[in-house]
Design an enzyme around this catalytic site. Structure first.
Site, mmCIF file in Angstrom:
data_model
loop_
_atom_site.group_PDB
_atom_site.id
_atom_site.type_symbol
_atom_site.label_atom_id
_atom_site.label_comp_id
_atom_site.label_asym_id
_atom_site.label_seq_id
_atom_site.Cartn_x
_atom_site.Cartn_y
_atom_site.Cartn_z
ATOM 1 N N ALA A 184 -45.793 -8.886 5.823
ATOM 2 C CA ALA A 184 -44.582 -9.401 5.150
ATOM 3 C C ALA A 184 -44.529 -8.765 3.771
ATOM 4 C CB ALA A 184 -44.621 -10.928 5.067
ATOM 5 N N GLY A 205 -22.846 0.103 16.196
ATOM 6 C CA GLY A 205 -21.746 0.825 15.556
ATOM 7 C C GLY A 205 -22.258 1.944 14.658
ATOM 8 N N HIS A 217 -30.802 -42.984 -11.041
ATOM 9 C CA HIS A 217 -32.216 -43.323 -11.087
ATOM 10 C C HIS A 217 -32.567 -44.095 -9.832
ATOM 11 C CE1 HIS A 217 -36.063 -44.375 -12.936
ATOM 12 N NE2 HIS A 217 -35.889 -45.604 -12.496
HETATM 13 C C1 FAD Z 1 -34.682 -54.527 -5.150
HETATM 14 C C2 FAD Z 1 -33.896 -53.808 -6.191
HETATM 15 C C3 FAD Z 1 -33.702 -52.458 -6.088
HETATM 16 C C4 FAD Z 1 -32.985 -51.763 -7.057
HETATM 17 N N1 FAD Z 1 -32.835 -50.422 -6.911
HETATM 18 C C5 FAD Z 1 -32.175 -49.733 -7.867
HETATM 19 C C6 FAD Z 1 -32.049 -48.333 -7.781
HETATM 20 O O1 FAD Z 1 -32.570 -47.695 -6.873
HETATM 21 N N2 FAD Z 1 -31.378 -47.689 -8.756
HETATM 22 C C7 FAD Z 1 -30.811 -48.361 -9.790
HETATM 23 O O2 FAD Z 1 -30.202 -47.709 -10.640
HETATM 24 N N3 FAD Z 1 -30.910 -49.690 -9.901
HETATM 25 C C8 FAD Z 1 -31.573 -50.385 -8.960
HETATM 26 N N4 FAD Z 1 -31.699 -51.737 -9.089
HETATM 27 C C9 FAD Z 1 -31.097 -52.375 -10.259
HETATM 28 C C10 FAD Z 1 -31.966 -52.160 -11.488
HETATM 29 O O3 FAD Z 1 -33.241 -52.706 -11.267
HETATM 30 C C11 FAD Z 1 -31.323 -52.782 -12.710
HETATM 31 O O4 FAD Z 1 -30.031 -52.297 -12.874
HETATM 32 C C12 FAD Z 1 -32.113 -52.493 -13.961
HETATM 33 O O5 FAD Z 1 -33.426 -52.931 -13.854
HETATM 34 C C13 FAD Z 1 -31.427 -53.115 -15.168
HETATM 35 O O6 FAD Z 1 -32.163 -52.807 -16.296
HETATM 36 P P1 FAD Z 1 -32.093 -53.726 -17.584
HETATM 37 O O7 FAD Z 1 -32.882 -52.984 -18.619
HETATM 38 O O8 FAD Z 1 -30.723 -54.088 -17.887
HETATM 39 O O9 FAD Z 1 -32.833 -55.081 -17.198
HETATM 40 P P2 FAD Z 1 -34.040 -55.500 -16.283
HETATM 41 O O10 FAD Z 1 -34.650 -54.390 -15.573
HETATM 42 O O11 FAD Z 1 -33.557 -56.664 -15.522
HETATM 43 O O12 FAD Z 1 -35.106 -55.945 -17.336
HETATM 44 C C14 FAD Z 1 -34.940 -57.092 -18.109
HETATM 45 C C15 FAD Z 1 -36.272 -57.411 -18.722
HETATM 46 O O13 FAD Z 1 -36.095 -58.403 -19.667
HETATM 47 C C16 FAD Z 1 -37.129 -59.371 -19.563
HETATM 48 N N5 FAD Z 1 -36.606 -60.598 -20.093
HETATM 49 C C17 FAD Z 1 -35.519 -61.281 -19.701
HETATM 50 N N6 FAD Z 1 -35.340 -62.365 -20.476
HETATM 51 C C18 FAD Z 1 -36.348 -62.369 -21.385
HETATM 52 C C19 FAD Z 1 -36.704 -63.212 -22.451
HETATM 53 N N7 FAD Z 1 -35.980 -64.272 -22.748
HETATM 54 N N8 FAD Z 1 -37.802 -62.898 -23.154
HETATM 55 C C20 FAD Z 1 -38.544 -61.809 -22.862
HETATM 56 N N9 FAD Z 1 -38.255 -60.978 -21.866
HETATM 57 C C21 FAD Z 1 -37.152 -61.261 -21.144
HETATM 58 C C22 FAD Z 1 -37.408 -59.391 -18.093
HETATM 59 O O14 FAD Z 1 -38.695 -59.885 -17.821
HETATM 60 C C23 FAD Z 1 -37.270 -57.932 -17.730
HETATM 61 O O15 FAD Z 1 -38.476 -57.244 -17.883
HETATM 62 C C24 FAD Z 1 -32.429 -52.449 -8.144
HETATM 63 C C25 FAD Z 1 -32.612 -53.824 -8.275
HETATM 64 C C26 FAD Z 1 -33.351 -54.498 -7.321
HETATM 65 C C27 FAD Z 1 -33.549 -55.949 -7.478
HETATM 66 C C1 FAD Z 2 -38.131 -14.765 7.751
HETATM 67 C C2 FAD Z 2 -36.982 -14.666 6.790
HETATM 68 C C3 FAD Z 2 -36.604 -15.780 6.076
HETATM 69 C C4 FAD Z 2 -35.533 -15.709 5.194
HETATM 70 N N1 FAD Z 2 -35.166 -16.851 4.526
HETATM 71 C C5 FAD Z 2 -34.102 -16.800 3.694
HETATM 72 C C6 FAD Z 2 -33.658 -17.967 3.032
HETATM 73 O O1 FAD Z 2 -34.201 -19.058 3.213
HETATM 74 N N2 FAD Z 2 -32.598 -17.889 2.217
HETATM 75 C C7 FAD Z 2 -31.961 -16.701 2.003
HETATM 76 O O2 FAD Z 2 -31.004 -16.674 1.243
HETATM 77 N N3 FAD Z 2 -32.348 -15.579 2.610
HETATM 78 C C8 FAD Z 2 -33.400 -15.596 3.466
HETATM 79 N N4 FAD Z 2 -33.780 -14.462 4.093
HETATM 80 C C9 FAD Z 2 -33.005 -13.234 3.841
HETATM 81 C C10 FAD Z 2 -31.701 -13.276 4.621
HETATM 82 O O3 FAD Z 2 -31.980 -13.410 5.976
HETATM 83 C C11 FAD Z 2 -30.903 -12.032 4.333
HETATM 84 O O4 FAD Z 2 -30.705 -11.899 2.949
HETATM 85 C C12 FAD Z 2 -29.539 -12.106 4.988
HETATM 86 O O5 FAD Z 2 -29.662 -12.258 6.370
HETATM 87 C C13 FAD Z 2 -28.733 -10.851 4.683
HETATM 88 O O6 FAD Z 2 -27.497 -10.920 5.291
HETATM 89 P P1 FAD Z 2 -26.661 -9.635 5.664
HETATM 90 O O7 FAD Z 2 -25.366 -10.140 6.126
HETATM 91 O O8 FAD Z 2 -26.701 -8.694 4.544
HETATM 92 O O9 FAD Z 2 -27.456 -8.923 6.821
HETATM 93 P P2 FAD Z 2 -28.320 -9.363 8.100
HETATM 94 O O10 FAD Z 2 -28.491 -10.829 8.173
HETATM 95 O O11 FAD Z 2 -29.518 -8.533 8.024
HETATM 96 O O12 FAD Z 2 -27.381 -8.979 9.251
HETATM 97 C C14 FAD Z 2 -27.147 -7.666 9.596
HETATM 98 C C15 FAD Z 2 -26.546 -7.657 10.970
HETATM 99 O O13 FAD Z 2 -26.085 -6.369 11.239
HETATM 100 C C16 FAD Z 2 -26.426 -6.012 12.555
HETATM 101 N N5 FAD Z 2 -26.467 -4.562 12.608
HETATM 102 C C17 FAD Z 2 -27.203 -3.723 11.840
HETATM 103 N N6 FAD Z 2 -26.911 -2.450 12.137
HETATM 104 C C18 FAD Z 2 -25.973 -2.490 13.094
HETATM 105 C C19 FAD Z 2 -25.264 -1.497 13.807
HETATM 106 N N7 FAD Z 2 -25.475 -0.202 13.571
HETATM 107 N N8 FAD Z 2 -24.380 -1.880 14.719
HETATM 108 C C20 FAD Z 2 -24.149 -3.165 14.969
HETATM 109 N N9 FAD Z 2 -24.773 -4.129 14.332
HETATM 110 C C21 FAD Z 2 -25.676 -3.800 13.405
HETATM 111 C C22 FAD Z 2 -27.758 -6.666 12.757
HETATM 112 O O14 FAD Z 2 -28.049 -6.811 14.137
HETATM 113 C C23 FAD Z 2 -27.567 -7.968 12.044
HETATM 114 O O15 FAD Z 2 -27.032 -8.937 12.898
HETATM 115 C C24 FAD Z 2 -34.839 -14.498 5.006
HETATM 116 C C25 FAD Z 2 -35.229 -13.376 5.727
HETATM 117 C C26 FAD Z 2 -36.279 -13.450 6.610
HETATM 118 C C27 FAD Z 2 -36.657 -12.234 7.372
#
Ligand code: FAD
Ligand code: FAD
Lengths: 60, 491, 491
Positions: free
Chosen positions: C285, C117, C460
Site C-alpha cells: 500500500a 475507452g 452537550h
Molecule cells: C436524565 C437526564 C438526562 C439529561 N440529558 C441531557 C442531555 O443529554 N443534554 C442536555 O443538554 N441536558 C440534559 N439534561 C438536562 C440537564 O441536566 C439540565 O439542563 C442541566 O443540568 C441544567 O443545568 P443547571 O446548571 O441549570 O442546573 P442543574 O444541573 O440542575 O444544577 C443545579 C445545582 O444546584 C444545586 N442546588 C439547587 N438548589 C440549591 C441550594 N438551595 N443550595 C445549594 N445547591 C443547590 C443542585 O444540587 C445542583 O447541583 C438531562 C436531564 C436529566 C434529568
Molecule cells: C482501499 C481504498 C480506500 C479508499 N478510501 C477512501 C476514503 O475513505 N475516502 C476518500 O475520499 N477516498 C478514498 N479512497 C480514494 C478514492 O477511492 C479515490 O480518490 C476515488 O475513487 C477517485 O475517484 P475518480 O472518480 O477520480 O476515479 P476512480 O474511482 O479511480 O474511478 C475511475 C473509473 O474509471 C474507470 N476507467 C479507467 N480507465 C478506463 C478506461 N480506459 N475505459 C473505461 N473505464 C475506465 C475505472 O474502471 C474506474 O471505474 C480510497 C482508495 C482505496 C484504494
C-alpha cells in the site's frame, strides 16, 4: 438625526461581529454589510465607526 | 477584593450553568464562592442527567451494534450483563468528570462551599449543612427546612443556578418501584417496565432498559413521542421501537397507580388505553420543574413566577440588578449547553462587559437509537407561525457511510428561507445526529445559505455529507439522488 | 442534441468523479454517455476503495467496542467470524450503492457504455469490449491492448475521470500472497501479515486485519505514519497500535520480497530494520498512480505528464478546451470528495457556466481507530511555509461525551490566524473525527473566527463541543479546562 435601518430583516452578522457590535453599542440595523450576500463583517463595523466619527450619516 | 462583601460573586448551584459561571467569573478576576448542596460539582447533568444516561446509552448502543453484526458474519453470544459492574463503570465516568471539576475549581481558587444556600437579604445568603446527595434529593422531604449549622456569606454579585428537579405526579403512592430518572439510572432491572412520558428523558431510559433486557412500554399524553420535534424526524425512532417495545401508547393518560404486592397496577385512559396493567417498575418522566421557590428568593427581592422560574433579561439579570439567574431555573429549553452558555454570559456581564444573549439557536438532541437532533426553526413551528421556508432533505438509505454502518434509517433535512436561501433550521435522525447538528447550528449563526453548505467540500464517506446533500437537494444541484422536475435555483 | 456528435458529453470512467459529472451534465440538459470498463458504476471508491474498506472498518470497530465494554460489565464472548459472510455483507453494501447509481443513471437517461475507452481523435473515442472487473484490473496485463469488437463514439465535450490504480513495486514476485488494497478487501485472513506503507490505506487495512485476528506489522519508509498529517494527531493512533500490532517500523525500507513455500520472505533496511522475516501475506500500500497514460490521450492531443497526471486549469479544462479531467487523474489529494466536487464543476463549465474551483479546503480522513481528520492548514505546513498561526486545542480526556464512549484518547485542535482570529485549519483525532471535521471546513469556507465558533452553542454532551472548546481555549475564555496565564484576547 437618526438614520433609517438598512433592512427590516435580522442583520446578517456572525456571532463575533454581533458581540463586538454589542460591546461598541452599534445597532447592526444601521450597518451596511459588504460581505457575501450583504453579510456584515468586522471591517463594516470599523467603517461604521469611522463614518460616525466623521459625523457622516449612514443609510443614504 | 469583594469590598465590604465576603465575595465578589457567589454562584448558587454547581451544575453546568453554575460551575461555568463560577469559573468564568474567577478567570475574569473575581473572588468567587460556589455553593452546592451535593458532595460533588456538576449538578444534575453530570451526576444524574446527561452523563450517566449517555454512558448507559453507549452500553446499549454497543449491545445493539454487536447484535446487528450477526448479519455481517460477526457473531457474538448474548452478552453477560453485570449490572453492578455497569453501574460502577458509569459512576467512574461521572466521578472522573466531577473530580475534574473539583480540580478546576481549586486551580482557579473558586471556593466551593458545601451546603444548602438560601437568600436572607439582597446581598446575603445563609448556608445550611446538609448530607444531601444527588440520589437523595428528590425523595428528601427536608430540603425546604433550614439545616443545622447555618452560616451567612455576603456577596456583591450573585448568579442563581439552582436548576430543576423531576416533576412528581401528584398523588402517587410512595413506593420504591415508582422511580424518576435518577432512580432509573441505578439500573436495577425489572422484567416489565412502564415509562410515563414519551419525551427525551423517558425515551432515552427506555432505550437503555430495552437493550438490557427489560420489556418496556411507553405511555404519552400528547399525540406523539418527543413533542416539539418534527414528526418525520421521530418516525424512524417510532418504527424501530414499535418492533422492540411491548407497547407504545400515545394520546393516553395514566389515571391511577396502585402499589400492589405483585407490582404497580396502572390504569389508563384514552382511545388506545389498555386494561389496567401490572408492571414491575414505573418510571415517571413527565418533565422537570425549576427550583426557584426553594432558595428564599423573596428575601433578596428576586421575582420568581408561579411555576418556579426566575424571569431574566437578555443579560441574564433578574429584577434585582446585581443578581443573575441562568440555566434550567430561568426557563426552556432545559439543556446543559444553554445553562453553560448563559453562565458564561452572566459572569461577563457581572464583570462589566457589555454582552447580551444573542445566540440565534440552541440545538436539541435525543440520544436514543437512532439519535435525533434539531436546531433552529422546525417545520412544525414554521407552519404554525407562518414562517416561510423551503426544505432540502436527504435519506440516509442513499448515504454510503450510513450503509457501511449497517444502517439505512436516517434522514437529514435543512430548512431555508425561500428568498435569501439562508439556513434557518435543520433536523437529523440517525447515528451521531447530535454531533452532526453542530454544523447546521454554525451555518445558522454564520448566516450561511444553501450554496455555502453545498459548496463546502465534505469528506466522503461521512454522515456529514448528508448536510451538504440536503442543501444541494434544495438548490436542485444534487447528483447523489434523482429529484425529478426540480430545476436549479438561481440566486 | 449533440449536433453532429453522438453525445454532448462523454465521461470516461464512472468513479465518484465520473458519475457525478455525468449526472450533473444530464441534469443540465446534455445528452450524456458514461464509459466504464467495469460491470458496475462507482469506480474505485465504491467497488474497491472507500466503501468496502469502511464497511470492514465498521465491523472492526464493533468488535473492538464490544471488547472494550467488558470493563463496563457487558461481556461478550470472543466473536465468531465468518469471513465468507462478512465478505458477502460488504459486497451487499457495495452492490446496494452501485446498483443505486445504475438506477440514477437510468432515471437521468445517462447512457452507460461498458468497455475500455480510448481517444482516437479530439472528438472521438473507441470503446473495446472487456470482461474486466474491479478485482481483475490490477493484475490484468491486457488493459493497454485494444479489445475485441471496438466501436467508436463521438462527443462535443469529454470529461476524463479514469482515476488511479495501486502502485506496484517494481520487481515483485508474482505471488497471490502479495496483495494490494483490492486483494486485502477480500479478507482472506493470514496469521501474520506485513503492510508495506504506513499511509491511510495501509493503516486502515491493518486496522481491519488486526481486529479480525491477524498479527500485523507495518513498515514505512519515511519517519512517521500518515505522512502529511500533524504528528500530534497521529500519536494517539500510534500509541494504540503500538500495543496491538506485532511491529511498527518507520524509516525502514523493504529491499527484497521472496516467495518461499512457507511464506513471503521480506528483507528490510534501515536503523530499526529487523532480520528478514517470513509473512503469510504482504499488503503493498505504497500509493496510487493515475491512469493518464492508458487512455490514448495523445490521439486527442491531451497533455499527460510523465507521472500520468493530466494538467488542468481552475475550470478543470485540459490543454484541449472541450476536454476536461477530474479526480485522481488530475492530482493530489486523491480523494473521492475532491473527485465529485470537480466532476460537478466540470459539467457546469462544459454547459457554459462561469465557475471555477474555488473551494478553499479539502478535508482528509483516516478511518482508523481512532479516526484522524484534518482540514486546511496543518501545523507542519504552517511551520514549513512560515504561515503565522496560533492554535487552540482540547483533549478529549476532558470531554464528557468521549468518556461516556469509554474513550479518552482523542484531541481536537483548531488553527487561527493570529491577527484576524480566522480559522485557517484544524485537526481531530478520535471516534467520528471524519464527521466532526466538516464543521471546521464550513468555518474556514465561511471565514469564521474563533469568536464565531466559540459562541455557537454546541449540544452537550457531544464530541463536537471540542471544536467550540478549542476556539475558547484560543480566545482564553475556556472554562472546561484551566489554561493558566493565557489572558482573554480582545478582538
Ligand atoms: C436524565 C437526564 C438526562 C439529561 N440529558 C441531557 C442531555 O443529554 N443534554 C442536555 O443538554 N441536558 C440534559 N439534561 C438536562 C440537564 O441536566 C439540565 O439542563 C442541566 O443540568 C441544567 O443545568 P443547571 O446548571 O441549570 O442546573 P442543574 O444541573 O440542575 O444544577 C443545579 C445545582 O444546584 C444545586 N442546588 C439547587 N438548589 C440549591 C441550594 N438551595 N443550595 C445549594 N445547591 C443547590 C443542585 O444540587 C445542583 O447541583 C438531562 C436531564 C436529566 C434529568
Ligand atoms: C482501499 C481504498 C480506500 C479508499 N478510501 C477512501 C476514503 O475513505 N475516502 C476518500 O475520499 N477516498 C478514498 N479512497 C480514494 C478514492 O477511492 C479515490 O480518490 C476515488 O475513487 C477517485 O475517484 P475518480 O472518480 O477520480 O476515479 P476512480 O474511482 O479511480 O474511478 C475511475 C473509473 O474509471 C474507470 N476507467 C479507467 N480507465 C478506463 C478506461 N480506459 N475505459 C473505461 N473505464 C475506465 C475505472 O474502471 C474506474 O471505474 C480510497 C482508495 C482505496 C484504494
Amino acid at each position: 438625526q437618526q438614520a433609517r435601518p438598512l433592512r427590516g430583516q435580522r442583520p446578517a452578522a456572525s456571532p463575533a461581529v454581533r458581540r463586538r457590535a454589542d460591546e461598541l453599542g452599534i445597532k447592526l440595523q444601521y450597518v451596511r454589510g459588504s460581505g457575501p450576500s450583504g453579510r456584515i463583517m468586522h471591517s463594516d463595523l470599523d467603517a461604521f465607526l469611522a463614518s460616525e466619527a466623521a459625523g457622516e450619516t449612514v443609510g443614504s | 477584593s469583594g469590598g465590604s462583601y465576603d465575595y465578589d460573586m457567589v454562584v448558587l448551584g454547581a451544575g453546568p450553568g453554575g460551575y461555568t459561571a463560577a469559573f468564568r467569573a474567577a478567570d475574569l478576576g473575581m473572588k468567587v464562592a460556589l455553593v452546592e448542596r451535593w458532595p460533588q460539582l456538576g449538578g444534575v447533568c453530570l451526576n444524574v442527567g446527561c452523563i450517566p444516561s449517555k454512558a448507559l446509552l453507549h452500553a446499549a448502543k454497543v449491545i445493539e451494534e454487536a447484535h446487528e453484526m450477526e448479519v455481517a458474519g460477526v457473531t457474538f453470544g448474548k452478552p453477560k450483563i453485570d449490572t453492578e459492574k455497569l453501574r460502577g463503570w458509569k459512576e467512574k465516568v461521572v466521578s472522573k468528570l466531577t473530580g475534574g471539576l473539583g480540580i478546576l475549581a481549586k486551580q482557579r481558587k473558586v471556593e466551593v462551599i458545601r451546603g444548602i444556600g438560601k437568600f436572607v437579604s439582597p446581598h446575603e445568603m445563609s448556608i445550611a449543612n446538609t448530607d444531601m446527595t444527588p440520589q437523595s434529593t428528590v425523595l428528601s422531604k427536608g430540603e425546604n427546612a433550614p439545616g443545622e449549622g447555618a452560616r451567612k456569606i455576603s456577596f456583591k454579585h450573585c448568579i442563581i443556578a439552582a436548576g430543576s428537579e423531576s416533576v412528581r405526579l401528584p398523588g402517587l403512592p410512595d413506593d420504591p418501584r415508582i422511580i424518576d430518572s435518577t432512580g432509573a439510572l441505578e439500573i436495577d432491572l425489572p422484567k416489565r417496565m412502564l415509562v410515563i412520558g414519551g419525551g427525551i428523558i423517558g425515551l432515552e431510559m427506555a432505550c437503555v432498559y430495552d437493550a438490557l433486557g427489560t420489556k418496556v412500554s411507553v405511555v404519552e399524553l400528547t399525540d406523539g413521542l418527543i413533542p416539539g420535534c418534527d414528526r418525520d424526524l421521530v418516525r424512524p425512532l417510532e418504527k424501530r421501537i414499535a418492533k422492540r417495545y411491548e407497547k407504545i401508547m400515545v394520546k393516553t393518560k395514566v389515571t391511577k397507580l396502585e402499589a400492589l404486592k405483585q407490582g404497580i397496577r396502572v390504569t389508563f385512559e384514552g382511545e388506545q388505553a389498555p386494561e389496567p396493567q401490572i408492571y414491575d417498575k414505573v418510571l415517571v418522566a413527565v418533565g422537570r420543574s425549576p427550583n426557584g421557590k426553594k432558595i428564599g428568593a423573596e428575601a433578596a427581592g428576586v421575582v420568581v413566577n408561579e411555576r418556579g422560574f426566575i424571569p431574566v433579561d437578555k443579560q441574564m439579570r433578574t429584577n434585582v440588578s446585581h443578581i443573575f439567574a441562568i440555566g434550567d431555573i430561568v426557563g426552556q429549553p432545559m439543556l446543559a449547553h444553554k445553562a453553560s452558555h448563559e453562565g458564561k454570559l452572566a459572569a461577563e456581564v457581572a464583570q462589566g462587559e457589555k454582552r447580551y444573549f444573542d445566540a440565534r439557536v440552541i440545538p436539541s438532541v435525543a440520544y436514543t437509537d437512532p439519535e435525533i437532533a434539531w436546531v433552529g426553526v422546525t417545520e412544525t413551528e414554521a407552519k404554525a407561525k407562518g414562517i416561510p421556508f423551503e426544505k432540502g432533505s436527504f435519506p440516509w438509505s442513499a448515504n454510503a457511510r450510513s450503509l457501511t454502518l449497517g444502517r439505512d434509517d436516517g434522514m437529514t433535512k435543512v430548512l431555508f428561507d425561500p428568498e435569501t436561501h439562508r439556513v434557518i433550521g435543520g433536523g437529523i435522525v440517525g447515528p451521531n445526529a447530535g454531533d452532526l447538528i453542530s454544523e447546521i447550528a454554525l451555518a445558522i449563526e454564520m448566516n450561511s445559505d444553501a450554496g455555502d453548505l453545498g459548496m463546502t467540500i465534505h469528506p466522503h464517506p461521512t454522515l456529514s455529507e448528508t448536510v451538504m446533500f440536503s442543501a444541494e437537494a434544495f438548490e436542485g444541484t444534487l447528483t447523489d439522488l434523482y429529484v425529478p422536475k426540480k430545476t436549479a435555483r438561481a440566486k
